[in-house]
Design a protein around this motif. Structure first.
Motif, PDB file in Angstrom:
ATOM      1  N   ARG A 554       0.832  -1.203   0.000  1.00  6.77           N
ATOM      2  CA  ARG A 554       0.000   0.000   0.000  1.00  6.77           C
ATOM      3  C   ARG A 554       0.865   1.251   0.000  1.00  6.77           C
ATOM      4  NH1 ARG A 554      -5.078   1.601   2.706  1.00  6.77           N
ATOM      5  NH2 ARG A 554      -5.235  -0.434   3.700  1.00  6.77           N
ATOM      6  N   GLY A 555       1.861   1.269   0.873  1.00  9.70           N
ATOM      7  CA  GLY A 555       2.744   2.436   0.940  1.00  9.70           C
ATOM      8  C   GLY A 555       3.490   2.669  -0.361  1.00  9.70           C
ATOM      9  N   GLU A 556       4.000   1.589  -0.965  1.00  5.82           N
ATOM     10  CA  GLU A 556       4.747   1.737  -2.220  1.00  5.82           C
ATOM     11  C   GLU A 556       3.837   2.220  -3.346  1.00  5.82           C
ATOM     12  OE1 GLU A 556       6.591  -1.970  -3.005  1.00  5.82           O
ATOM     13  OE2 GLU A 556       7.990  -1.856  -1.307  1.00  5.82           O
ATOM     14  N   ILE A 557       2.638   1.701  -3.408  1.00  8.99           N
ATOM     15  CA  ILE A 557       1.709   2.108  -4.473  1.00  8.99           C
ATOM     16  C   ILE A 557       1.330   3.571  -4.325  1.00  8.99           C
ATOM     17  CG2 ILE A 557      -0.625   1.761  -5.361  1.00  8.99           C
ATOM     18  CD1 ILE A 557      -0.279  -1.222  -4.689  1.00  8.99           C
ATOM     19  N   LEU A 558       0.984   3.989  -3.114  1.00  8.84           N
ATOM     20  CA  LEU A 558       0.587   5.378  -2.904  1.00  8.84           C
ATOM     21  C   LEU A 558       1.758   6.331  -3.126  1.00  8.84           C
ATOM     22  CD1 LEU A 558      -1.741   5.021   0.211  1.00  8.84           C
ATOM     23  CD2 LEU A 558      -2.395   5.341  -2.169  1.00  8.84           C
ATOM     24  N   GLU A 866      -9.197   7.059  -5.521  1.00  7.24           N
ATOM     25  CA  GLU A 866      -9.761   5.790  -5.988  1.00  7.24           C
ATOM     26  C   GLU A 866      -8.903   4.605  -5.558  1.00  7.24           C
ATOM     27  OE1 GLU A 866     -11.792   7.730 -10.013  1.00  7.24           O
ATOM     28  OE2 GLU A 866      -9.879   6.657 -10.104  1.00  7.24           O
ATOM     29  N   ILE A 867      -7.587   4.774  -5.658  1.00  9.41           N
ATOM     30  CA  ILE A 867      -6.692   3.679  -5.248  1.00  9.41           C
ATOM     31  C   ILE A 867      -6.779   3.443  -3.758  1.00  9.41           C
ATOM     32  CG2 ILE A 867      -4.245   3.052  -5.031  1.00  9.41           C
ATOM     33  CD1 ILE A 867      -3.788   4.229  -7.778  1.00  9.41           C
ATOM     34  N   LYS A 868      -6.921   4.493  -2.971  1.00 10.46           N
ATOM     35  CA  LYS A 868      -7.085   4.320  -1.526  1.00 10.46           C
ATOM     36  C   LYS A 868      -8.362   3.530  -1.218  1.00 10.46           C
ATOM     37  CE  LYS A 868      -4.528   8.336   0.182  1.00 10.46           C
ATOM     38  NZ  LYS A 868      -4.637   9.658   0.849  1.00 10.46           N
TER      39      LYS A 868
END
Length: 918
Positions: A554-558, A866-868
């Motif tokens: 999650r951290g890497e994607i955000l 949206e990703i969150k």
């Protein structure tokens, strides 16, 4: 409590038997008169009832006194003077229990017990006169009253004769029962007062202290329930290490097991049905004390107020809904556990599991093998060597019709952890009154099943809408008038759900204390083995479980979403221009440029171009540009999240999850609808501007036109090459051969190229005569094709020649800007093509810039939101996370994490348990 009550009962029986033997020996030795036998018989009956009832009342009284709360902690909340006032009031209330009436009763029981002991001593050494003398010494009043009553019975007139032996015994028993019931009412009174005091004390803990809210510690039973939840998730099949106690409520369908649980929980919390199966999955109910009577599911924050009927209805509906959702694949029952906690003043602390009722026949609508599935589920819970089995038997039916007793006797043949409960006792007594049979059941002599204790309860009056309070009142009233109780078959400690609840709770905590240490040691060993395996298998990696890996991803994607806004403007615009050109190239040539090029004059060419460009800008172009913008955004996002894959030591564990998130984001991301309106305006304005400002712009337009034509020409030539088939080199070196279609295409292309050389100017379509000529020439070569085949082939030949011709226009018009600027349009009509491509180039550049601004300023933030949301959905979907994050490393880390959590909770619980003991 169960064991102590049984011990007192057995000791009392042995004492009475020894006294009866001594009495018979004395009679035989000294020839005591028949009247003495009657006196002693009366004495034994009275003594047995008095001692048995006195012991039961005394034990209950001591049990109540031992449960009084410690109030020393209140000094933290109340001023000293207020605390002293409150404490003195509390002690005054408690001391009221030790009333003169209670003292008189207990002293009288002691006197009678001492008299009995003295009688036995005197019988051994004295004659009838010695016995009478001993009776006079012990209690003159009792001796005289008994002796006079028998003398008057023998000598006096019938009209004045006192009560006979049976009447006197019955009267004494009634007096004893009235004393017991009176004492029971006093206890109930003080229990209610104690419950209210406990409620006030628990509420006091929640009040403000120094302006801050004091954090309430978890109760012991809540801590234990959390341990059980962890264990059930770790070992859902109950076949590895989960041997911690639970109270397993098991019984035949409609035997009243759920009603028993409701009486213990003091609320009608379960769905109701008329003879049908309502319990379709295990329901774990954690009972604990609290200031308010509330219920709450483990996975929910909502509290149901059990004092309100509307909340009870909502709770029952929620339980029923959860049961239906847990039953899958057309099954009737489920192994999925529904965890529910119930708190309230005066509730006994324990954990109970309500299981589906045992059935003997599968009815219409049930899944196949439902009967076996229920028995397997019940056996799995009862196989736990520390599980307390609460065996529920319907008292209103014949005992031989029960299915549950055989199952329980197989799982616990010695009855070391079974408690037998007979429900519907009012029906058993009224409809099928057989004192000997009921006595055998409650003494454990009828069934082959053995048990720690036997109880008789009433959990309803036939009306599902009755409240718990009304049922309890009815139960107390019925047992107070019960014939079995009056005849001594039913003991006081075997009656009512109140006594059952206290007995089960005491047995539960006894088994918890005996098994908790061993369970902790088991998990210590398991943890050591798993940690050793991790160190040997993954020595340089952290022990990240599935949730921790997900949070890492999650951290890497955000972070990469945020980096989208850091991409340089030129990179965005180059990518957007490229994608816009790829997406619009076919439409420009097929629908705008090539049709307009068929015009006979400059004015006609410009008119056709203007019409087609305007239509394109109003209808299709904005939507296509929005799609291009979304595509560019997703391509850059994918590039960022996959950038580490090219590294040498890349860990591919998170790749599947990242790709799934990117795919979900691509599907759900929708461009801001307002963007199309603004794009439509700026694109229309750009396409209407026909003026080329300078030579540099003219040359850039020619380069743009030339690049588009060359790219299109290459595409067409590749297709024609595919039509013609492999070249000579490919046939010799790569062993490729012509297909029949390639032979036909190649011959058709040759004929069309010959025909094209005869044209004065390019023609987009062939007329009938030209098609007929080409077809006849092919037939002469023994190649038979239809006109559609010829037209399709001609479209590629025409496009190729058209592109070649327009490339020559690019070369001719490269230096034509001077004439264009002077207005000498007659010098080069064809150069209007350059103006068209200038308009297109300008429009694409402006569009790319507008899309870039929308991406950086709006779409990146919308994509982040949206990703969150997608990540939040994935975070709560355990099944999906297990699918995307899998492998030996993840499974080992998951197991290690779970074992650590279990061990820590066990140790925390043991510490709290030891503190409570101290």
């Amino acid at each position: 409590m169960i064991y102590s009550k049984f011990l007192v009962k057995n000791q009392t029986k042995r004492l009475l038997m020894s006294k009866q033997v001594a009495h018979r020996q004395a009679v035989r030795s000294f020839g005591v008169l028949p009247i003495l036998g009657r006196i002693l018989k009366l004495r034994y009956l009275f003594l047995g009832s008095a001692v048995g009832g006195g012991v039961a009342i005394h034990n209950k009284y001591e049990n109540f006194r031992s449960n009084l709360p410690d109030l020393s902690w209140m000094k933290e909340f109340l001023p000293e003077d207020k605390y002293d006032q409150f404490y003195s009031k509390m002690r005054e209330t408690y001391n009221t229990i030790n009333s003169p009436q209670i003292g008189i009763i207990m002293n009288r029981f002691s006197e009678i017990r001492n008299m009995a002991n003295n009688y036995l001593e005197n019988l051994k050494s004295n004659t009838e006169e010695g016995l009478n003398s001993a009776l006079a010494d012990e209690s003159g009043n009792l001796r005289d009253s008994v002796k006079n009553s028998f003398l008057s019975q023998s000598n006096g007139p019938a009209s004045t004769r006192p009560m006979n032996d049976k009447e006197r015994i019955a009267r004494l028993q009634e007096e004893l029962m009235s004393i017991q019931l009176k004492y029971q009412k006093e206890l109930e009174k003080y229990e209610k007062e104690n419950k209210e005091i406990k409620k006030q004390l628990l509420l006091q803990k929640e009040k403000l202290r120094g302006g801050k809210i004091r954090k309430i510690k978890k109760s012991l039973i809540d801590m234990y329930s959390e341990v059980l939840d962890e264990l059930s998730e770790y070992d859902s099949a109950y076949n590895i290490q989960d041997h911690l106690p639970r109270v397993v409520v098991i019984g035949d369908q409609s035997a009243g097991k759920t009603s028993v649980l409701e009486m213990i929980a003091q609320a009608r919390i379960f769905p109701r049905g008329a003879g049908e199966m309502m319990t379709k999955s295990p329901v774990k109910v954690t009972l604990s004390e609290g200031p308010y009577h509330v219920a709450q599911f483990k996975d929910s924050k909502r509290e149901f107020d059990l004092t309100k009927e509307s909340e009870l209805v909502a709770l029952r509906n929620e339980i029923e809904l959860r049961m239906k959702n847990s039953v899958k694949n057309n099954q009737t029952i489920s192994n999925e556990v529904i965890s529910l906690s119930v708190k309230g003043p005066g509730l006994q602390r324990m954990v109970l599991v309500d299981l589906p009722g045992i059935i003997s026949t599968e009815t219409q609508g049930m899944a196949q093998y439902t009967k076996d599935s229920i028995q397997r589920l019940a056996s799995a819970y009862m196989s736990n060597p520390n599980a307390i089995i609460l065996c529920i038997q319907d008292g209103s039916i014949d005992a031989e019709r029960s299915n549950v007793t055989d199952l329980v006797s197989k799982m616990d043949p010695n009855g070391k952890r079974t408690i037998f409960v007979m429900t519907k006792f009012d029906l058993a007594e009224n409809n099928q009154f057989n004192p000997d049979r009921i006595k055998k059941i409650l003494e454990g002599k009828l069934f082959p099943m053995k048990a720690l204790g036997y109880f008789a309860v009433i959990t309803g009056r036939g009306n599902v809408n009755d409240s718990i309070e009304s049922i309890r009142d009815y139960e107390e009233e019925f047992f107070s008038k019960s014939r079995l109780f009056r005849e001594g078959i039913l003991l006081p400690n075997q009656m009512t759900t109140r006594n059952l609840s206290m007995a089960v709770s005491e047995c539960f905590w006894k088994m918890v204390k005996e098994s908790i240490e061993q369970q902790t040691d088991t998990y210590k060993a398991t943890r050591f083995n798993l940690e050793t395996e991790w160190k040997n298998t993954f020595p340089r990696l952290r022990e990240l479980d599935r949730d921790e890996l997900f949070e890492k991803a999650r951290g890497e994607i955000l972070d990469e979403v945020i980096n989208l806004a850091q991409i340089k403007a030129k990179e965005w615009e180059d990518l957007l221009n490229k994608l816009l050109l790829e997406q619009s190239s076919n439409y420009i040539f097929k629908s705008i440029y090539m049709p307009a090029a068929q015009s006979d004059s400059l004015g006609s060419f410009n008119t056709n171009v203007d019409i087609k460009l305007r239509h394109w800008a109003e209808k299709q172009l904005p939507q296509k540009c929005v799609e291009v913008g979304t595509l560019a955004l997703m391509q850059e996002f994918e590039k960022l999240i996959n950038k580490d894959q090219v590294k040498k030591n890349h860990d591919n564990l998170l790749d599947g999850l990242k790709e799934a998130i990117r795919g979900a984001a691509s599907q759900c991301h929708k461009w801001d609808t307002k963007a199309m309106d603004s794009l439509r305006v700026i694109q229309s304005n750009a396409l209407e501007d026909r003026s080329v400002p300078d030579k540099q712009a003219w040359e850039s337009a020619i380069v743009f036109m030339e690049g588009m034509i060359k790219e299109k020409l290459k595409e067409i030539q590749d297709q024609i090459k595919e039509f013609k088939g492999p070249s000579l080199k490919e046939r010799w070196l790569q062993w490729k051969n012509f297909t029949p279609e390639q032979i036909f295409r190649s011959a058709t292309i040759n004929e069309l190229e010959k025909l094209q050389k005869s044209f004065d100017r390019l023609k987009q379509n062939l007329d009938r005569d030209e098609l007929t000529a080409v077809k006849k020439n092919l037939q002469a070569q023994k190649i038979d094709v239809d006109e559609e085949f010829i037209n399709e082939t001609w479209s590629y030949v025409y496009k190729q020649n058209f592109m070649l011709k327009k490339l020559s226009v690019c070369a001719d018009c490269r230096n034509f800007f001077f004439y264009y600027q002077k207005g000498f349009t007659e010098q080069g009509v064809e150069c209007q093509d350059v103006i068209l491509f200038w308009r297109l180039k300008k429009m694409l550049n402006i569009t790319a810039n507008a899309l870039r601004q929308q991406i950086v300023n709006i779409e990146v933030r919308r994509l982040e939101r949206e990703i969150k949301e997608i990540l939040d959905d994935y975070a709560h979907d355990k099944h999906l996370k297990k699918q995307l994050l899998t492998g030996k490393r993840v499974e080992l880390a998951e197991e290690l994490k779970r074992v650590r959590q279990i061990q820590e909770k066990l140790e925390e619980f043991i510490q709290a348990l030891n503190n409570e003991k101290n």
